[in-house]
Design an enzyme around this catalytic site. Structure first.
Site, mmCIF file in Angstrom:
data_model
loop_
_atom_site.group_PDB
_atom_site.id
_atom_site.type_symbol
_atom_site.label_atom_id
_atom_site.label_comp_id
_atom_site.label_asym_id
_atom_site.label_seq_id
_atom_site.Cartn_x
_atom_site.Cartn_y
_atom_site.Cartn_z
ATOM 1 N N GLY A 15 0.829 -1.196 0.000
ATOM 2 C CA GLY A 15 0.000 0.000 0.000
ATOM 3 C C GLY A 15 0.864 1.246 0.000
ATOM 4 O O GLY A 15 2.023 1.204 0.427
ATOM 5 N N GLN A 45 3.183 9.784 1.558
ATOM 6 C CA GLN A 45 4.454 9.066 1.375
ATOM 7 C C GLN A 45 5.166 9.465 0.084
ATOM 8 O O GLN A 45 6.320 9.108 -0.122
ATOM 9 C CB GLN A 45 4.229 7.550 1.379
ATOM 10 C CG GLN A 45 3.759 7.015 2.722
ATOM 11 C CD GLN A 45 3.585 5.516 2.681
ATOM 12 O OE1 GLN A 45 2.564 5.026 2.234
ATOM 13 N NE2 GLN A 45 4.593 4.788 3.123
ATOM 14 N N CYS A 55 6.585 -0.723 6.554
ATOM 15 C CA CYS A 55 6.142 0.495 5.874
ATOM 16 C C CYS A 55 7.253 0.968 4.945
ATOM 17 O O CYS A 55 8.420 0.993 5.347
ATOM 18 C CB CYS A 55 5.821 1.567 6.912
ATOM 19 S SG CYS A 55 5.277 3.120 6.206
ATOM 20 N N LEU A 56 6.875 1.359 3.723
ATOM 21 C CA LEU A 56 7.889 1.845 2.771
ATOM 22 C C LEU A 56 8.659 3.038 3.345
ATOM 23 O O LEU A 56 9.827 3.223 3.027
ATOM 24 C CB LEU A 56 7.219 2.251 1.453
ATOM 25 C CG LEU A 56 6.699 1.118 0.560
ATOM 26 C CD1 LEU A 56 5.851 1.689 -0.562
ATOM 27 C CD2 LEU A 56 7.829 0.273 0.008
ATOM 28 N N HIS A 80 -3.704 0.719 8.148
ATOM 29 C CA HIS A 80 -2.339 1.275 8.094
ATOM 30 C C HIS A 80 -2.291 2.481 7.134
ATOM 31 O O HIS A 80 -1.771 3.542 7.479
ATOM 32 C CB HIS A 80 -1.361 0.175 7.628
ATOM 33 C CG HIS A 80 0.052 0.625 7.417
ATOM 34 N ND1 HIS A 80 1.106 0.119 8.147
ATOM 35 C CD2 HIS A 80 0.605 1.521 6.560
ATOM 36 C CE1 HIS A 80 2.237 0.692 7.745
ATOM 37 N NE2 HIS A 80 1.956 1.554 6.781
ATOM 38 N N GLU A 81 -2.864 2.312 5.938
ATOM 39 C CA GLU A 81 -2.811 3.386 4.933
ATOM 40 C C GLU A 81 -3.674 4.582 5.346
ATOM 41 O O GLU A 81 -3.292 5.725 5.140
ATOM 42 C CB GLU A 81 -3.234 2.877 3.557
ATOM 43 C CG GLU A 81 -2.363 1.756 2.985
ATOM 44 C CD GLU A 81 -0.872 2.059 2.996
ATOM 45 O OE1 GLU A 81 -0.476 3.236 2.874
ATOM 46 O OE2 GLU A 81 -0.093 1.106 3.158
ATOM 47 N N HIS A 95 -1.957 6.840 7.681
ATOM 48 C CA HIS A 95 -1.016 7.773 7.038
ATOM 49 C C HIS A 95 -1.692 9.107 6.710
ATOM 50 O O HIS A 95 -1.071 10.161 6.789
ATOM 51 C CB HIS A 95 -0.493 7.191 5.716
ATOM 52 C CG HIS A 95 0.723 6.313 5.857
ATOM 53 N ND1 HIS A 95 1.916 6.778 6.353
ATOM 54 C CD2 HIS A 95 0.929 5.008 5.541
ATOM 55 C CE1 HIS A 95 2.810 5.780 6.345
ATOM 56 N NE2 HIS A 95 2.239 4.695 5.857
HETATM 57 ZN ZN LIG Z 1 3.087 2.830 5.611
#
Ligand SMILES: [Zn+2]
Length: 172
Positions: A42, A47, A88-89, A130-131, A134
């Site tokens: 995701g 991000q 997480c990226l 999670h997304e 963000h």
């Molecule tokens: Zn993340």
């Protein structure tokens, strides 16, 4: 689009709604390409430095499905919680056990600006939470207790100093 990483302050901002516009649709396309390039499950707009409520998700299930979500919101969440190992990226290589609602109903607008709903459980449910976090400036480490968070951040700094730069750009 560049990947924004911890501790960039952009990741801690609450995002306003995205407009229903061609620009939003094309940003979602570009974010989808980056999702596959960076091998994430995701990706949320902050991000990539865009403070708008937009998310792309593909958890690589069969059949494969790419979700492009505009202004998503959680309409219902189960009382049952489930723990899973998240990454997480924006925090390369770090993983930790996070507790999330096992099931959720998420309402959103798709890339054609039509209202949609996802009723889901398990990994996709956790990924959505999670997304969506963000978009409110919340990272998965913020879901840890203070003690566990400081341990995770120490581990993160260690991982970053040990790994060569090329490795740091890949999702674990
Ligand atoms: Zn993340």
């Amino acid at each position: 689009m560049e990947l924004i990483k911890y501790p960039d302050p952009v990741l801690f901002q609450k995002c306003p709604d995205a407009e229903m516009s061609d620009e939003t649709a094309s940003l979602l396309n570009e974010m989808s390409q980056k999702l596959y390039e960076w091998e994430g499950a995701g990706l949320a707009a902050p991000q990539v430095g865009i403070l708008k409520r937009m998310v792309v998700i593909d958890i690589r299930e069969t059949p494969q499905r790419l979700y492009k979500l505009i202004n998503p919101r959680i309409n219902w969440k189960s009382e049952e919680m489930v723990e899973s190992n998240e990454g997480c990226l924006s925090l390369p290589l770090l993983r930790d056990k996070i507790s999330r609602h096992e099931s959720v109903v998420v309402e959103y607008f798709d890339e054609n600006f039509e209202k949609q709903e996802i009723h889901t459980t398990g990994f996709l449910s956790c990924c959505l939470q999670h997304e969506l976090d963000h978009l409110n400036g919340i990272l998965f480490i913020n879901r840890l207790s203070k003690l566990k968070r400081s341990r995770a951040l120490r581990r993160f700094k260690k991982l970053q100093s040990e790994k060569p730069i090329e490795e740091q750009n890949k999702n674990p």
